[in-house]
Design an enzyme around this catalytic site. Structure first.
Site, PDB file in Angstrom:
ATOM      1  N   GLY A  24      99.012 -28.712  83.617  1.00  0.00           N
ATOM      2  CA  GLY A  24     100.331 -29.345  83.615  1.00  0.00           C
ATOM      3  C   GLY A  24     100.432 -30.319  82.455  1.00  0.00           C
ATOM      4  N   GLY A  26     102.957 -33.898  80.862  1.00  0.00           N
ATOM      5  CA  GLY A  26     104.032 -34.867  81.011  1.00  0.00           C
ATOM      6  C   GLY A  26     104.125 -35.703  79.760  1.00  0.00           C
ATOM      7  N   GLY A  27     104.818 -36.820  79.881  1.00  0.00           N
ATOM      8  CA  GLY A  27     105.035 -37.645  78.699  1.00  0.00           C
ATOM      9  C   GLY A  27     103.771 -38.267  78.161  1.00  0.00           C
ATOM     10  N   MET A  28     102.774 -38.492  79.031  1.00  0.00           N
ATOM     11  CA  MET A  28     101.574 -39.189  78.589  1.00  0.00           C
ATOM     12  C   MET A  28     100.529 -38.249  78.007  1.00  0.00           C
ATOM     13  SD  MET A  28      99.331 -41.886  80.770  1.00  0.00           S
ATOM     14  CE  MET A  28      97.990 -42.803  80.001  1.00  0.00           C
ATOM     15  N   GLY A  29     100.502 -37.007  78.451  1.00  0.00           N
ATOM     16  CA  GLY A  29      99.511 -36.096  77.923  1.00  0.00           C
ATOM     17  C   GLY A  29      99.555 -34.753  78.609  1.00  0.00           C
ATOM     18  N   ASP A 139     103.614 -44.383  90.927  1.00  0.00           N
ATOM     19  CA  ASP A 139     104.266 -43.074  90.837  1.00  0.00           C
ATOM     20  C   ASP A 139     103.837 -42.168  91.984  1.00  0.00           C
ATOM     21  OD1 ASP A 139     106.053 -41.301  89.716  1.00  0.00           O
ATOM     22  OD2 ASP A 139     104.569 -40.396  88.387  1.00  0.00           O
TER      23      ASP A 139
END
Length: 549
Positions: A24, A26-29, A139
């Site tokens: 998967g 996301g914005g962080m990695g 989160d």
């Protein structure tokens, strides 16, 4: 957030880990399934360049990883490796096979009854372990909870920050997922432990109803409903309805603290499950967030906009705050690499998250165990050799069963539950019986040695045979309970005794019966004497100390 389960280029490695598949992003990695030769797979979050673009950012990441390495819980995908200063900075966590809560509910339906209570308590236990080291998750949502059978494992601490860091904003962008963010965060206030409690409640509501408590639709509409406390808990199990409603209160001061949540759940839990807690109340405590990066697939279509590009192209500012510091220490503690290579991070680290056991329940456990010790003592007084033989067989079987259960648990932790688990335990039973023999012999020899020492003291004191055998039997029982390898005996016994101690009347009846059995054995020995079967008389019965004639 976008997910794409495609494999990385063949031969690609990060920090010595061969990347097997992309789990998967996301914005962080981007999160990959990685593995070193001979070791267990891990989930590796490879951080994007804009997240660790300078030395200050890397020092912050180092601090956060150092803080998170202190988190110890079976309910968390803990950090096992990290390199904030490498050419490709990454953080590796325990790989949790299975479905996220989001997918689990979509495929199998909402949780109910004991399954829902177990889920709620385990998730609260995980959150408590995070708060105990001074960080917040920030989160918690269905896609950040993986299901190992019926047990939740909390993952992806991408929005966390260390408790004493100042509040970080990302160019005015909203950090988190609408519908699972607490109202105070939407108003621009700092997150607290009460914010995580709110997210916990929203996630439990999803688990129990199969839908987001604040509905779906445009992000602004969802956030407006969150601010006003307009949640829909229709269909949620009545046992947890009141608790979840209180935890979703718009004002943080009106929510129960995490301790109170766990206490409340203890009263609700059935004796068939493993955990308990206490009684309801109100309050709240504060902490601050964390980053257990992990293979979380974010399915919420209404999440704040997150743009995913290539590894070189930084996404839009919707990102997870990373909080770090200058004092990097490698995450050693319970996650040391063993000399033979593999890293143990499922069953061998420290004690589990603290179990709250009421004083009365602890007393009942102790009384039952004392009654069992009385049976052992009475049996040795009545028929020493026969009793020792029975105790040896019982110890052997308990140790073998404990080894089999531990082996099955390790397999389940590594690759999730399978339909053939029971058959595998049956086929492996002969091996576990053999494996349990050596430890049983050592434990019984140890206990027999202690008992012989007590027997010599009794002989020197010229105590009667019945009194001496009672002292020997008590010493043997204590030694067998606390001797080398005795945890394999204590564990299965506690599995029987602990649930019984939670139920007043059944506990009293069983304990009285066990105590009566021990007393009956002692009374029989007093009435008819000690039986030395298969021998005719007591050992050393003709021996006298000089001067004692």
């Amino acid at each position: 957030m976008t997910t794409s389960p495609k494999a990385p280029p063949p031969g690609l490695t990060v920090g010595g880990y061969a990347l097997r598949a992309r789990l998967g992003e996301g914005g962080m990695g981007v999160v990959h399934l990685g593995q070193k030769p001979g070791e267990r797979p891990v989930a590796i979050k490879v951080l994007r360049p804009h997240v660790v673009g300078d030395d200050e950012a890397r020092r912050r990441l180092a601090r956060e990883v150092s803080s998170l390495s202190r988190v110890r819980s079976r309910r968390i995908a803990e950090i096992v490796d990290a390199d904030p200063f490498g050419d490709i900075p990454f953080v590796a966590t325990r790989y949790v096979p299975g479905l996220s809560l989001h997918d689990h509910v979509q495929e199998e339906g909402p949780l109910a009854d004991d399954d829902l209570l177990w889920f709620a308590d385990c998730l609260a236990e995980a959150l408590e372990a995070v708060h105990d080291v001074g960080v917040l998750h920030r989160d918690i949502k269905p896609s950040n909870v993986m299901m190992e059978g019926r047990t939740p494992i909390l993952i992806d601490f991408g929005l966390a920050r260390v408790a004493d860091d100042s509040r970080i904003t990302m160019n005015g962008w909203l950090l988190g997922t609408p519908g699972y963010l607490a109202p105070e965060i939407l108003y621009g206030d700092d997150a607290t432990a009460a914010s995580d409690v709110h997210a916990w409640a929203a996630t439990v509501a999803y688990a129990g109803t199969g839908r987001a408590p604040y509905g779906r639709g445009p992000s602004m509409a969802i956030m407006d409903r969150v601010r006003r406390g307009e949640h829909d808990l229709t269909g949620l199990d009545p046992d947890v309805l009141e608790l979840v409603e209180d935890a979703l209160a718009p004002s943080p001061e009106d929510r129960p603290s995490l301790d109170e949540v766990r206490d409340w759940l203890e009263d609700l839990r059935s004796p068939s499950d493993v955990h308990d807690e206490g009684a309801p109340a109100r309050d709240h405590h504060a902490a601050a967030p964390v980053t257990l990066p992990y293979a979380a697939l974010a399915q919420e279509a209404y999440a704040a906009p997150t743009h995913v590009g290539t590894a070189a192209a930084p996404p839009a500012p919707v990102d997870e705050p990373v909080h770090w510091s200058d004092d990097w220490t490698a995450p050693t503690d319970p996650y040391d690499h063993r000399p033979d290579g593999p890293t143990e991070y499922v069953t061998d680290y420290g004690p589990p998250a603290r179990e709250r056991v009421p004083t009365g329940q602890r007393l009942r456990r102790s009384l039952t165990l004392l009654a069992l010790g009385g049976v052992v003592t009475g049996g040795i007084v009545l028929a020493p050799y026969v009793s020792l033989a029975v105790l040896f067989v019982a110890t052997w079987l308990l140790r073998s069963g404990s080894l089999a259960a531990a082996s099955a648990g390790n397999r389940r932790d590594r690759r999730g539950a399978r339909w053939y688990d029971g058959l595998q335990v049956l086929l492996a039973a002969p091996w576990h019986v053999v494996a349990g023999l050596g430890g049983s012999v050592v434990l019984l020899l140890w206990s027999a040695g202690i008992a012989c020492a007590v027997a010599l003291l009794c002989f020197a004191a010229s105590l009667s045979m019945t009194t001496s055998l009672a002292a020997v039997g008590g010493a043997f029982a204590v030694s067998a309970w606390w001797g080398p390898g005795a945890e394999r005996v204590r564990s299965p016994v506690h599995r029987l005794v602990d649930p019984l101690a939670r139920r007043g009347v059944p506990w009293l009846l069983v304990t009285l019966l066990v105590a009566a059995a021990g007393s009956g054995l002692g009374a029989a020995a007093s009435a008819q004497g000690t039986s030395w079967t298969p021998y005719d008389g007591a050992p050393f019965s003709d021996v006298r100390l000089p001067g004692w004639l």
